[in-house]
Design an enzyme around this catalytic site. Structure first.
Site, mmCIF file in Angstrom:
data_model
loop_
_atom_site.group_PDB
_atom_site.id
_atom_site.type_symbol
_atom_site.label_atom_id
_atom_site.label_comp_id
_atom_site.label_asym_id
_atom_site.label_seq_id
_atom_site.Cartn_x
_atom_site.Cartn_y
_atom_site.Cartn_z
ATOM 1 N N LYS A 22 39.581 36.164 34.458
ATOM 2 C CA LYS A 22 40.495 36.457 35.571
ATOM 3 C C LYS A 22 40.528 35.267 36.528
ATOM 4 O O LYS A 22 41.591 34.816 36.938
ATOM 5 C CB LYS A 22 39.998 37.689 36.323
ATOM 6 N N ASN A 23 39.323 34.726 36.861
ATOM 7 C CA ASN A 23 39.256 33.711 37.909
ATOM 8 C C ASN A 23 39.637 32.320 37.440
ATOM 9 O O ASN A 23 39.558 31.358 38.198
ATOM 10 C CB ASN A 23 37.868 33.728 38.562
ATOM 11 N N ARG A 91 43.492 37.867 47.280
ATOM 12 C CA ARG A 91 43.066 36.615 47.920
ATOM 13 C C ARG A 91 43.503 35.405 47.111
ATOM 14 O O ARG A 91 43.846 34.366 47.669
ATOM 15 C CB ARG A 91 41.543 36.610 48.079
ATOM 16 N N CYS A 115 39.241 41.587 47.878
ATOM 17 C CA CYS A 115 38.150 42.561 47.972
ATOM 18 C C CYS A 115 37.590 42.605 49.401
ATOM 19 O O CYS A 115 37.551 41.614 50.084
ATOM 20 C CB CYS A 115 37.008 42.113 47.070
ATOM 21 N N ARG A 120 36.213 36.191 54.686
ATOM 22 C CA ARG A 120 36.680 35.233 53.665
ATOM 23 C C ARG A 120 37.511 34.142 54.355
ATOM 24 O O ARG A 120 38.695 34.035 54.158
ATOM 25 C CB ARG A 120 37.516 35.941 52.588
ATOM 26 N N PRO A 121 36.902 33.341 55.250
ATOM 27 C CA PRO A 121 37.686 32.325 55.961
ATOM 28 C C PRO A 121 38.249 31.279 55.005
ATOM 29 O O PRO A 121 37.848 31.207 53.836
ATOM 30 C CB PRO A 121 36.671 31.698 56.911
ATOM 31 N N ASP A 123 38.606 27.929 56.209
ATOM 32 C CA ASP A 123 38.455 26.669 56.962
ATOM 33 C C ASP A 123 38.268 25.461 56.048
ATOM 34 O O ASP A 123 38.798 24.374 56.322
ATOM 35 C CB ASP A 123 37.278 26.776 57.926
ATOM 36 N N ASP A 303 29.153 37.375 41.456
ATOM 37 C CA ASP A 303 30.028 38.387 40.851
ATOM 38 C C ASP A 303 29.281 39.293 39.877
ATOM 39 O O ASP A 303 29.864 40.257 39.376
ATOM 40 C CB ASP A 303 31.210 37.728 40.133
ATOM 41 N N VAL A 325 26.000 34.170 48.950
ATOM 42 C CA VAL A 325 27.382 33.688 48.902
ATOM 43 C C VAL A 325 28.297 34.456 49.840
ATOM 44 O O VAL A 325 29.068 33.873 50.591
ATOM 45 C CB VAL A 325 27.914 33.747 47.449
ATOM 46 N N ARG A 395 41.685 45.790 38.629
ATOM 47 C CA ARG A 395 42.091 44.438 39.073
ATOM 48 C C ARG A 395 41.463 43.378 38.182
ATOM 49 O O ARG A 395 42.036 42.303 37.990
ATOM 50 C CB ARG A 395 41.638 44.176 40.519
HETATM 51 C C1 EPZ Z 1 36.122 32.927 43.976
HETATM 52 O O1 EPZ Z 1 36.424 33.392 45.283
HETATM 53 C C2 EPZ Z 1 36.233 34.142 43.071
HETATM 54 N N1 EPZ Z 1 37.590 34.687 43.144
HETATM 55 C C3 EPZ Z 1 35.225 35.215 43.498
HETATM 56 O O2 EPZ Z 1 35.299 36.263 42.542
HETATM 57 C C4 EPZ Z 1 33.825 34.608 43.459
HETATM 58 O O3 EPZ Z 1 32.904 35.576 43.951
HETATM 59 C C5 EPZ Z 1 33.767 33.353 44.334
HETATM 60 O O4 EPZ Z 1 34.775 32.414 43.895
HETATM 61 C C6 EPZ Z 1 32.410 32.669 44.254
HETATM 62 O O5 EPZ Z 1 32.119 32.362 42.927
HETATM 63 C C7 EPZ Z 1 38.588 34.073 42.462
HETATM 64 O O6 EPZ Z 1 38.387 33.063 41.814
HETATM 65 C C8 EPZ Z 1 39.945 34.730 42.541
HETATM 66 P P1 EPZ Z 1 34.525 30.749 47.608
HETATM 67 P P2 EPZ Z 1 36.628 32.335 46.498
HETATM 68 O O7 EPZ Z 1 35.640 30.034 48.272
HETATM 69 O O8 EPZ Z 1 37.316 31.131 45.990
HETATM 70 C C9 EPZ Z 1 33.047 31.107 52.082
HETATM 71 C C10 EPZ Z 1 35.557 38.455 41.774
HETATM 72 O O9 EPZ Z 1 34.847 39.477 41.882
HETATM 73 N N2 EPZ Z 1 34.188 30.237 52.399
HETATM 74 O O10 EPZ Z 1 33.620 30.018 46.683
HETATM 75 O O11 EPZ Z 1 37.200 33.073 47.635
HETATM 76 C C11 EPZ Z 1 33.517 32.491 51.634
HETATM 77 O O12 EPZ Z 1 33.754 33.307 52.758
HETATM 78 C C12 EPZ Z 1 35.765 37.553 42.970
HETATM 79 O O13 EPZ Z 1 36.125 38.093 40.700
HETATM 80 C C13 EPZ Z 1 34.327 29.755 53.702
HETATM 81 O O14 EPZ Z 1 33.506 30.042 54.569
HETATM 82 O O15 EPZ Z 1 35.095 31.986 46.800
HETATM 83 C C14 EPZ Z 1 32.355 32.988 50.828
HETATM 84 O O16 EPZ Z 1 31.360 33.505 51.697
HETATM 85 C C15 EPZ Z 1 35.050 38.066 44.207
HETATM 86 N N3 EPZ Z 1 35.405 28.988 54.002
HETATM 87 C C16 EPZ Z 1 31.832 31.707 50.167
HETATM 88 O O17 EPZ Z 1 32.341 30.612 50.941
HETATM 89 C C17 EPZ Z 1 36.344 28.643 53.056
HETATM 90 O O18 EPZ Z 1 37.304 27.901 53.386
HETATM 91 C C18 EPZ Z 1 32.293 31.547 48.715
HETATM 92 O O19 EPZ Z 1 33.696 31.521 48.749
HETATM 93 C C19 EPZ Z 1 36.184 29.137 51.746
HETATM 94 C C20 EPZ Z 1 35.105 29.922 51.430
#
Ligand code: EPZ
Length: 416
Positions: A22-23, A91, A115, A120-121, A123, A303, A325, A395
Site C-alpha cells: 500500500k505504502n 494522509r 489514521c 501528523r505535522p 513541517d 506499522d 515514531v 484501507r
Molecule cells: C508513512 O507515513 C506510512 N504511510 C505510515 O504507514 C508509516 O507508519 C510511516 O510512514 C512511518 O513508517 C504511508 O506511506 C501512506 P513519517 P508518513 O513522515 O509518511 C513525524 C500505515 O499504517 N513527522 O515517516 O506520514 C510524524 O508526525 C501508515 O500504513 C513530522 O513531525 O510517516 C510521525 O510522528 C500509518 N513532520 C513521524 O514523523 C513531518 O513533516 C513519522 O512520520 C513529517 C513527519
C-alpha cells in the site's frame, strides 16, 4: 460501517499470497503526475486507499483504469486543485504536493486526513519545499504552495520522514540543478519510488541509504512497474499463524524487508524459515515475552506495533514495547483489554502481561493497524467476537477475511 464476526482458537495453517505494498503503490500513483503517457502498474492491492487515490488522480485530470491488480494511468495535462473531501480522507494525498509543485508551479491541498494515530505535522515537507524556492501559504485549513521553478538544495531532515523523503524526491526530479536529501528515510518503499522515477527518465540515486541525490531534468515520460510486496501485510499474517498456535507461510514477499520482525519472532521462540520469495513460521510450545522499540527502517516497523502487542498477550511474562515514531498509537489497547488482555500503555511505552486467556467480545476498530491487531486478538480468543468499523482495515488489507478463511480461520464479513 462493516463488521467482522470471528470465532477464535482455531490454529491456522497454510499459505497466504501477499499483495503489493500500500505504502508504495499510493506514492507511485502520485509520482505519475510528473510524467506524460501511459503507465502500467502491476501488483497493486485492491484496497480502499488505492481507490481513494484513484479519485484524487481523476480529479486532477488523470485517466485511471483498475482491473484485477493492474492499474493503468494515462497522464497528459493535470490540474492543480485537489478535491478537499478526498484529501481529508487520506494522509497520503499530501504526496501530490511535490509533483504538482514541480509540474505546475502551484499546488493547493487541504490539511491531510488519515489514521488517528497522533499528530501528523508536515513541517519537514514544507521546509524542504521552501529550501527549493517555494513560497508556502496557510489559508484556513489549506496549504497553498507556489514556485515558478524549483531549484536544487542541500536539505537535511531533522527526522527521516518517509512522506517528506518521497515528496522532496518527486519535487526535485524537475528542479533546476542538484538536490541532496540528508537523513532520508530508508524504507524499501523509498527504493521503489526511486526505481519508478528513474524509469520515467529521472536521475535519482542513493535510495535505501541516508543520502539521496537527485539531478533535475526538464521533462519526464512514463514507465511500467511492479509494486514491491507489502512487508506489513506479510508480517500481519505471520502473526495470525503464531497467535493461534499454528504455522504457515506467506509467499510473494521479499524476506529481507521483514528482517526486523523475523528477528523478534525468533527471539520469542517461533520457528522461522526463509526461502526464495517466502517466509514460514512455526509456533513454539510457548512464546517468550520481549522488549522492543519501534524506529525508522531498518528498525522495528511502527506499522507492526499494534499487531505484535496483540501477540504479546499470548507470550509468557511481561513484554515491553516503546513507540518512538508516533505519539498516540495505543488506542487499540483499550479494545484488546476487552478480550481479557492485560495491556498498560504509558505515554510512549506499553507493557503487556502474558500469557492471558482471551475470550470473545464486541470491539471497534479505530485505525488501520490497530484494527488488524483486534482481528489477531479475536483469532486467539475463546468464543465469538464482533469487530466494528472494519472500513479502517479495508484501507490497507485486501479481503482480509478471505485470506484468513483460506488458512482455517472462522471469520466472516457481516453485511452492513
Ligand atoms: C508513512 O507515513 C506510512 N504511510 C505510515 O504507514 C508509516 O507508519 C510511516 O510512514 C512511518 O513508517 C504511508 O506511506 C501512506 P513519517 P508518513 O513522515 O509518511 C513525524 C500505515 O499504517 N513527522 O515517516 O506520514 C510524524 O508526525 C501508515 O500504513 C513530522 O513531525 O510517516 C510521525 O510522528 C500509518 N513532520 C513521524 O514523523 C513531518 O513533516 C513519522 O512520520 C513529517 C513527519
Amino acid at each position: 460501517m462493516g463488521k467482522f464476526l470471528v470465532e477464535g482458537r482455531h490454529p491456522l495453517s497454510g499459505r497466504i499470497s501477499i499483495n503489493g505494498a500500500k505504502n508504495s503503490a499510493l506514492k507511485l500513483m502520485v509520482a505519475a503526475l510528473l510524467g506524460h503517457g501511459t503507465f502500467r502498474l502491476e501488483n497493486v492491492p485492491r484496497i480502499t486507499d488505492v481507490e481513494t487515490m484513484a479519485g484524487v488522480l481523476r480529479a486532477l485530470g488523470v485517466e485511471v483504469h483498475f482491473t484485477s491488480d493492474l492499474l493503468k494511468l494515462d497522464v497528459s495535462s493535470v490540474r492543480g486543485q485537489t478535491p478537499e473531501a478526498l484529501v481529508k480522507a487520506m494522509r497520503a494525498s499530501v504526496q501530490v504536493m511535490g509533483p504538482l509543485l514541480a509540474r505546475l508551479g502551484r499546488v493547493e491541498v487541504a490539511r491531510p486526513g488519515g489514521c488517528n494515530i497522533g499528530s501528523r505535522p508536515l513541517d519537514i515537507h514544507l521546509a524542504g519545499f521552501e529550501q527549493m524556492g517555494a513560497k508556502i501559504e496557510v489559508k484556513d485549513d489549506r496549504f497553498v504552495a507556489r514556485a515558478p521553478r524549483l531549484h536544487g538544495a542541500d536539505i537535511t531532515f531533522r527526522y527521516p520522514s518517509v512522506g517528506a523523503t518521497e515528496n522532496i524526491m518527486m519535487a526535485a526530479t524537475m528542479a533546476k540543478g542538484r538536490t541532496i536529501i540528508r537523513n532520508a528515510a530508508r524504507e524499501p518503499e523509498i527504493i521503489d519510488i526511486q526505481d519508478f522515477l528513474n524509469g520515467m527518465g529521472a536521475q535519482v540515486q542513493g535510495a535505501g541509504t541516508p543520502v539521496i541525490t537527485i539531478d533535475g531534468v526538464r521533462e519526464l515520460g512514463a514507465t511500467d512497474f511492479s509494486v514491491v510486496p507489502d512487508r506489513i501485510e506479510a508480517g500481519t499474517y505471520l502473526l495470525a499463524f503464531l497467535i493461534t498456535g499454528g504455522s504457515g507461510t506467506v509467499e510473494h514477499v521479499v524476506p529481507d524487508h521483514l528482517a526486523p520482525l523475523l528477528d523478534l519472532l525468533e527471539a520469542m521462540g517461533a520457528g522461522v524459515e526463509i526461502r526464495e520469495g517466502e517466509v514460514s513460521v512455526v509456533s513454539p510450545p510457548a512464546l517468550k515475552s520481549f522488549q522492543v522499540s519501534t524506529g525508522p527502517y531498518p528498525g522495528f516497523p511502527t506499522d507492526m506495533q499494534p499487531q505484535v502487542v496483540a501477540l504479546a498477550t499470548q507470550a509468557e511474562g511481561r513484554s515491553e514495547l516503546k513507540e518512538v515514531v508516533f505519539d498516540r498509537r495505543f488506542g487499540y489497547t483499550l479494545e484488546l483489554n476487552k478480550l481479557g488482555a492485560n495491556i498498560a500503555p504509558n505515554n510512549r511505552a506499553v507493557f503487556i502481561q502474558g500469557k492471558t486467556d482471551l475470550s470473545g467480545a464486541s470491539l471497534t476498530a479505530g485505525d488501520l493497524r490497530g484494527g488488524a491487531a483486534l482481528v489477531l486478538g479475536a483469532l486467539a480468543a475463546e468464543g465469538q467476537s464482533i469487530i466494528g468499523d472494519i472500513e479502517h482495515i479495508d484501507r490497507g488489507y485486501e479481503a482480509m477475511e478471505e485470506r484468513l478463511q483460506g488458512v482455517g480461520a472462522k471469520i466472516q464479513r457481516l453485511a452492513d
